[in-house]
Design a protein around this motif. Structure first.
Motif: not given
Length: 570
Positions: A306-319
């Motif tokens: 199974t695959e999961t993603r984890f975002f940890a960072g700045a809320k840059e609009v373009g990203v």
């Protein structure tokens, strides 16, 4: 007598706005970021970096220093163009992350933003992944995993593995990109002689509530997208009220996690499979967002992945937008709470961002945006000004009608409407530019408050952060007097310029005949000077420049149409 009564009422309203309005705006319209600088002896100096207080050693809830917590587990270093940190091999937790492109303050020696920290530290925030199953020895918080590489960098995934000694081999292949997204591919291989039932899960945990206050216009705290809709209604108090049961959300697609004004930690399950998501209370004053996928049976000799993603960072609009488009993460850009005015806010942001990249200065970009907005509204403003002058020209006839029909209000209204038609004037035409400016002004307010691209952006001289209030406070003589004025009296240079330019603008307008209206208009600029003082310097700059452009426009119209000036002067 009526004029005096009206003036008293206006004065009371103004006092209420000045002294009581802050309690309302703190919730509905948070005014600005904390000051990045302060004035000391007339010079702008950075506000010192925040320092955490150290709890007493014998306190029952003593907090470990980050360095001590990091040393309690073998670690896999993480290094990317925007991130630096490590993964704890004990428990396979992503719990140590610095955002190397962002600093706590504008000081040159300010430390980078620490987004993730190990459990037991003051600002603990971390993510973990695993398997649940009855009668199955699954990895736990004390499990020490083995890594097949010395560090994790973009383009070179690392596999963590652990054998439970009973025929099950667990593996975790972790990859990271050049921005802020981790991809965790969990697998369990069944080498035993019997089938096992397991259930994959993921969680993100943080100690305490968000440091950024949750408000009506900017949501922080538990956030997610469930079944195609963003949920900004859950806050930490709701999680507290739910107790051990937590708050459940069954969804296919979407994401969940914890939102700050500028930072986000979020789990992104497989977008095509149903999961049960939950916000709940964790241990040690922590809050947890987690999900579980459906239970699956792994037959002997087979494996489950199974695959999961984890975002940890700045809320840059373009990203965020790129992740939504390229990785097909449902409404991932809703991590930024744009609100109802998103159709206006987004274009304003993109124009501002383009102007910033073109000029290299956000203050100059705001000035150019103001010129652009005023240029687009110039034809409407021309009609407004002509209408105001026309209304002023018919004032004597209106006075005569008021005297003639002072005892017959319906007849007076009928005659006034007839006068407007004959003279071809519109009493509400002068309000149109103001009405059109309101959504633009509010959209710019949200952009300055929400987007990290505006954070710590300088203009000129003493203005080092356009998303914070003007620090050059007049009441303490720009820092030469060693005291901090009360919040509602902290008037900077930009708010004063805003008040002066608004006053000059009103003076150039055709003056109303009603004395009460004159008094109201004469006081309004100074009331707004106080009201706007706590707001972002970028917003004050926009309004001040807009006033200057309006004054220039009025001067130009007077030069082109002398009759308008004569009508205004009479």
């Amino acid at each position: 007598m009526d004029d005096k009564r009206n003036l008293i009422i206006f004065a009371l309203i103004a006092a209420l706005v000045l002294f009581g309005g802050q309690f309302v705006t703190d919730y509905f319209f948070p005014t600005a970021n904390p000051p990045a600088t302060k004035m000391v002896d007339g010079k702008s100096v950075p506000v010192p970096s925040p320092t955490a207080s150290t709890p007493a050693a014998d306190a029952p809830d003593a907090i470990r220093p980050v360095a001590a917590a990091l040393g309690a587990s073998p670690r896999l270093p993480v290094r990317t163009p925007k991130l630096q940190g490590s993964i704890a091999l004990k428990g396979a937790r992503i719990d140590d992350l610095l955002l190397t492109n962002y600093r706590e303050t504008i000081a040159k020696n300010a430390p980078p933003i620490r987004l993730l920290a190990p459990a037991g530290t003051k600002d603990a925030r971390l993510a973990g992944f695993g398997w649940a199953g009855e009668g199955v020895a699954t990895p736990g918080p004390d499990t020490v995993w083995t890594a097949d590489a010395a560090e994790l960098v973009p383009g070179k995934p690392v596999t963590l593995s652990w054998n439970n000694g009973r025929g099950l081999v667990f593996a975790m292949r972790i990859a990271v990109d050049e921005n802020y997204m981790f991809t965790v591919r969990q697998s369990v291989a069944n080498r035993s002689g019997s089938a096992v039932a397991v259930q994959p899960y993921g969680y993100v945990s943080q100690r305490g509530v968000s440091k950024d206050p949750d408000s009506w216009t900017i949501h922080t705290g538990p956030t997610g997208v469930f079944n195609g809709a963003a949920n900004y209604d859950v806050d930490f108090s709701d999680v507290d009220a739910a107790g051990n049961n937590g708050l459940d959300f069954a969804t296919t697609g979407g994401w969940l996690g914890f939102n700050d004004k500028y930072w986000l930690t979020a789990l992104v399950p497989d977008q095509g499979k149903p999961v049960n998501a939950k916000f709940r209370i964790g241990g040690g004053g922590a809050y947890q967002a987690d999900f579980r996928a459906a239970q699956a049976v792994v037959q002997p000799g087979r494996a489950l992945t199974t695959e999961t993603r984890f975002f940890a960072g700045a809320k840059e609009v373009g990203v965020l937008q790129a992740y939504e488009n390229d990785l097909k993460i449902v409404q991932f850009d809703k991590a930024i709470d744009w609100g109802w005015f998103a159709p206006i806010e987004r274009p304003i942001f993109w124009v501002l961002d383009w102007l910033f990249k073109f000029t290299g200065n956000f203050g100059v970009a705001i000035i150019l945006l103001t010129v652009l907005v005023r240029g687009l509204m110039f034809p409407i403003a021309q009609r407004q000004f002509a209408s105001m002058a026309g209304m002023r020209a018919v004032q004597p006839k209106m006075k005569a009608l008021q005297e003639r029909h002072k005892d017959d209000k319906p007849k007076l209204q009928e005659e006034m409407m007839k006068l407007y038609r004959e003279e071809k004037v519109n009493p509400i035409a002068g309000c149109l530019p103001l009405v059109l400016q309101i959504p633009i002004f509010y959209a710019l307010y949200k952009v300055l408050m929400l987007t990290i691209e505006m954070r710590h952006q300088p203009f000129i001289l003493w203005i080092k952060d356009l998303s914070a209030p003007d620090p050059a406070t007049l009441l303490n003589l720009f820092g030469y007097l060693n005291f901090t004025p009360p919040h509602f009296l902290a008037i900077g240079v930009l708010p004063v310029l805003l008040g002066i330019t608004m006053y000059l603008q009103f003076k150039l307008n055709p003056q109303p005949m009603d004395e009460m209206q004159k008094q109201v208009f004469s006081l309004m600029p100074w009331v707004f000077m106080f009201v706007m003082a706590p707001f972002a310097a970028g917003l004050q700059l926009y309004w001040t420049v807009s006033n200057l452009l309006t004054i220039a426009q009025q001067k130009w119209l007077y030069s082109r149409h002398p009759a308008l000036k004569e009508a205004a002067a009479k």
